[in-house]
Design an enzyme around this catalytic site. Structure first.
Site, PDB file in Angstrom:
ATOM      1  CG  ASP A 248       0.507  -7.228   0.487  1.00  0.00           C
ATOM      2  OD1 ASP A 248      -0.373  -6.378   0.261  1.00  0.00           O
ATOM      3  OD2 ASP A 248       1.069  -7.874  -0.422  1.00  0.00           O
TER       4      ASP A 248
ATOM      5  CD  GLU B 261      -6.304  -4.846   0.943  1.00  0.00           C
ATOM      6  OE1 GLU B 261      -5.314  -4.117   0.803  1.00  0.00           O
ATOM      7  OE2 GLU B 261      -6.257  -6.087   0.877  1.00  0.00           O
TER       8      GLU B 261
ATOM      9  CG  ASP C  17      -0.776  -5.013  -6.002  1.00  0.00           C
ATOM     10  OD1 ASP C  17       0.199  -4.745  -5.283  1.00  0.00           O
ATOM     11  OD2 ASP C  17      -1.444  -6.060  -5.876  1.00  0.00           O
TER      12      ASP C  17
END
Length: 809
Positions: free
Chosen positions: A420, A423, A498
């Site tokens: 997670d 990015e 999300d």
């Protein structure tokens, strides 16, 4: 290494903001390529050079042409996406006396106009597939590169990775779409948010049923304008690097996806347990709560395979640690879950807490594996644990270091890893990520975040995948990632970040997943029920009904939200949700075969209708229903307070699961009560099914069901392996040809050395007339082993490697 000071950090943030807004160069004009001298032959293609720059056009493999341009001279030839290529595809290059050269292959022809320099791609029979605009074509502006191409009213554009906007990127009423490729942490995104988490710069164009694809392999921040600025053209380009793209020929969409799969690598067959239902929450703790969740699934007989641990299992958000107040005996807990038939997945974020007493941070500093600022200081940015350093995953030493941490941690019994925040997300910065000037190893040619930002997540997935493979060499790894780049399908599944518990997210979430499949990324899903927000019982049920036919099926909920487990909405909705999850397991053999097919062909499991029916213009805009595999059409209910919906059936005959037949080529209205999911089976199909089981561990010995939906003779191949290891790559699999003709069904002897051990094989047929007798290999089948009830003939035979022939009359 020294650590960056806060003043240095702010200074680099300001500089990065200026460079991001203005580009990497001063305010120069765009320069289109002008006259080029005659081509020079190079291996597999030709090269053109003038004072403006250098262009190479090469035949990469059958039906794939590569175009590379850089101002000045081309640099290193490197890709994070493309697998090693060795082209021996024959081609013919013909210099043109009128200044138009031709490079011809069996699948595609390239016309190169030398003055001004423009490129066209043609079908072998001569029709233009793709062409640079005469006015602009390939151009540069300082370090920026761009190409403008012709756009026709009949062109449809699909893919582009994880995008939440319209399905067809021509836009509503052909008003065009603009998109950016820059992996971004965008919680609560909506259909207008761009960019979001993933960067896959690959798209497919469909015109009058003929498809081609373009993969723009450039990791810098890039942009795509599909007819928004000019309805007669589309363009794509990047803030730096090369204009490096692959033209991928069809003519069918499946041909484009197969060639893209061969170019960037296949999705490997995942472990079977990862195809079961997965339960997650931010977060389940302490130990007793995890045990309660697991035991409730088993007590309530709701099938499930995975229990997931979000960040609260860690000690102060330090990755590779357990909070021993919440989880005093992790190994014992994981053993308990395994004993109930669950597999476990733990989250790992890339940020390593800046703490000299933290083993991972000390080790990372000592081994020089963190990304740095230009002055050599370690880049420090705030994330969940506070100030943190970030491994440079473009460096093989850092990937190896990360892998050793994963191996040590997962050895306690963790089955899969969830990547997670990769990015990478960085809190309290103008861009929610690193400044562009952060330095990376960049696979041996020093680079910056401007170039390597978009591959950070993909290379983190690679490191995690390789770590699990090293820990358990003959066990298929499972990695889930939020961010990735093209080619990441080799390393990890993706979920779409999300999302929100509302009906719009359910609707455009299906569209996004279809777009990911078209983008060559088949193993995808979203958070069932919506991660953020509250939602309600009806929404959760409709979402899990659709999610039973998402490639990746996981429910998730944000910290502080009400519980969203299948039983959380009361006994009535628990029954609805159980039924939806059971449906996933009933279709598990079919789903696994769809994964096997996708791994070999590149066709996604969850596929837009036009991929299979490209000649049917009615399918071009449909994104609220989809095929799963080749034979099953799924039409979920995506709106509240609805007990029916319209379903478009492509041309041909279709059946519902009861055997009722429908003519295709038009839309029909079907009932869809709250516990019903409209499903249709293509005429000529043989579905592979299972009785309800509680987890995938029970599958190898459960009965196997072959269900025929065909008005005439048909065949299908059924595939099975152990679902765990790589033995199938060594021939340890079982593949059997199933053949149906009215009055007869045969199961051929298996290919491969794997032998299944199902309790029985059940063959179900709708013969259209009462059945009086059944034979197996010429001998009467005992009446206790077959039945004819309400138009359905069911025959029970042993699971044996011997050929079997059933006949009935």
């Amino acid at each position: 290494m020294k650590l960056a000071t806060n003043m240095n950090f702010r200074r680099f943030l300001l500089f990065s903001l200026v460079s991001l807004l203005t580009g990497s160069t001063a305010f120069a004009a765009w320069h289109s390529l002008q006259a080029m001298p005659a081509a020079t032959a190079i291996p597999h293609g030709v090269e053109y050079r003038n004072a403006q720059g250098e262009v190479r056009i090469t035949v990469v493999r059958a039906g794939v042409i590569r175009v590379r341009f850089a101002p000045g001279r081309l640099g290193r030839d490197h890709s994070y996406a493309v697998v090693e290529q060795s082209s021996d595809v024959p081609f013919q290059f013909t210099p043109g006396s009128a200044g138009v050269d031709r490079l011809s292959t069996a699948a595609v022809v390239v016309e190169i106009q030398r003055n001004p320099f423009r490129i066209r791609f043609l079908a072998p029979q001569g029709g233009v597939l793709d062409a640079d605009t005469s006015a602009d074509g390939i151009a540069f502006n300082g370090a920026r590169v761009q190409v403008w191409k012709e756009l026709r009213p009949e062109d449809h554009f699909y893919g582009f990775g994880e995008k939440a906007g319209p399905f067809d990127k021509r836009g509503v009423d052909l008003d065009g779409t603009q998109m950016t490729m820059w992996n971004s942490d965008t919680p609560g995104y909506n259909s207008g948010t761009d960019p979001i988490y993933d960067d896959i710069p690959f798209f497919m164009v469909l015109r009058h049923g003929v498809a081609h694809g373009i993969f723009f392999d450039n990791t810098f921040r890039s942009s795509f304008d599909i007819g928004k600025s000019d309805p007669a053209s589309y363009d794509f380009g990047a803030m730096g690097g090369e204009l490096n793209y692959y033209f991928i020929a069809g003519p069918a969409p499946r041909d484009v996806l197969r060639r893209y799969r061969d170019l960037t690598g296949p999705m490997p067959l995942p472990p079977l347990w990862s195809l079961g239902y997965q339960q997650c929450r931010y977060s389940y703790y302490p130990d007793a709560e995890v045990r309660r969740i697991a035991s409730t699934f088993r007590a309530d007989r709701i099938p499930a395979d995975g229990i997931w641990f979000d960040i609260h299992y860690m000690r102060g958000y330090r990755v590779f640690t357990w909070n021993h107040h919440r989880f005093p005996h992790p190994r014992r807990l994981l053993g308990y879950l395994h004993g109930l038939g669950f597999h476990t997945v733990t989250i790992t974020d890339p940020g390593i807490k800046k703490d000299p007493n933290y083993f991972a941070y000390r080790s990372g500093v000592r081994n020089h594996i963190f990304a740095t600022l230009p002055n050599g200081n370690i880049f420090i940015g705030p994330v969940w644990p506070g100030d943190a350093a970030f491994p440079d995953f473009t460096n093989p030493r850092a990937r190896d270091w990360w892998g050793r941490q994963i191996d040590r941690f997962a050895a306690a019994g963790v089955d899969g890893i969830w990547n997670d925040m990769n990015e990478p997300s960085v809190f309290n910065t103008p861009f929610k990520t690193m400044p562009n000037e952060v330095r990376f190893f960049n696979a041996g040619q020093p680079g910056t975040a401007a170039e390597d930002h978009n591959v950070f997540g993909q290379q983190m997935s690679r490191a995690t995948h390789d770590a699990l493979l090293r820990l358990r060499p003959d066990v298929r790894p499972f990695v889930l990632t939020r961010a990735t780049y093209a080619g990441g399908q080799k390393y990890a599944a993706v979920w779409t970040g999300d999302n929100v518990a509302d009906w719009s997210h359910l609707r455009h979430g299906v569209t996004t997943l279809l777009g990911m499949g078209i983008s060559g990324y088949p193993f995808v899903g979203n958070d069932i029920g919506g991660f953020m927000g509250v939602g309600n019982a009806e929404l959760w049920t409709r979402w899990v009904e659709a999610g039973a036919f998402f490639p990746f099926m996981r429910a998730h909920a944000v910290f502080g939200a009400p519980h969203k487990e299948p039983w959380a909405y009361g006994p009535v909705y628990e029954a609805f949700n159980r039924k939806a999850i059971e449906r996933r397991y009933e279709f598990l053999p079919y789903i696994y075969n769809a994964f096997h097919n996708s791994s070999r062909t590149g066709m996604p499991m969850m596929r837009a209708l036009f991929l299979q029916y490209p000649q049917d213009r009615n399918t071009y805009a449909i994104s609220d229903e989809y095929l799963f595999g080749a034979d099953l059409l799924v039409a979920p209910v995506l709106s509240p307070n609805t007990a029916q919906r319209s379903v478009y059936l492509p041309a041909g005959s279709w059946f519902d699961l009861s055997g009722q037949r429908f003519n295709g080529g038009h839309a029909i209205t079907v009932r869809a009560a709250i516990d019903q999911l409209p499903l249709f089976v293509r005429d000529g199909s043989i579905l592979f099914r299972s009785p309800v089981i509680q987890n995938t561990n029970q599958w190898p010995t459960a009965p196997l069901i072959f269900q025929v939906f065909s008005s005439g003779p048909t065949q299908r191949d059924y595939y099975e392996d152990d679902g765990i290891s790589f033995a199938y790559r060594r021939g340890v699999y079982e593949q059997r040809r199933l053949t149906y003709a009215p009055g007869m069904f045969t199961i051929a002897a298996p290919r491969g050395s794997y032998r299944s051990h199902h309790a029985a094989i059940l063959v179900e047929v709708h013969p259209g007339a009462p059945v009086r007798a059944v034979t197996l290999n010429g001998q009467p089948l005992q009446t206790a082993l077959w039945s004819f009830d309400n138009g359905l003939l069911t025959m029970r035979v042993p699971d044996t490697p011997q050929p079997l022939t059933l006949r009935w009359q």
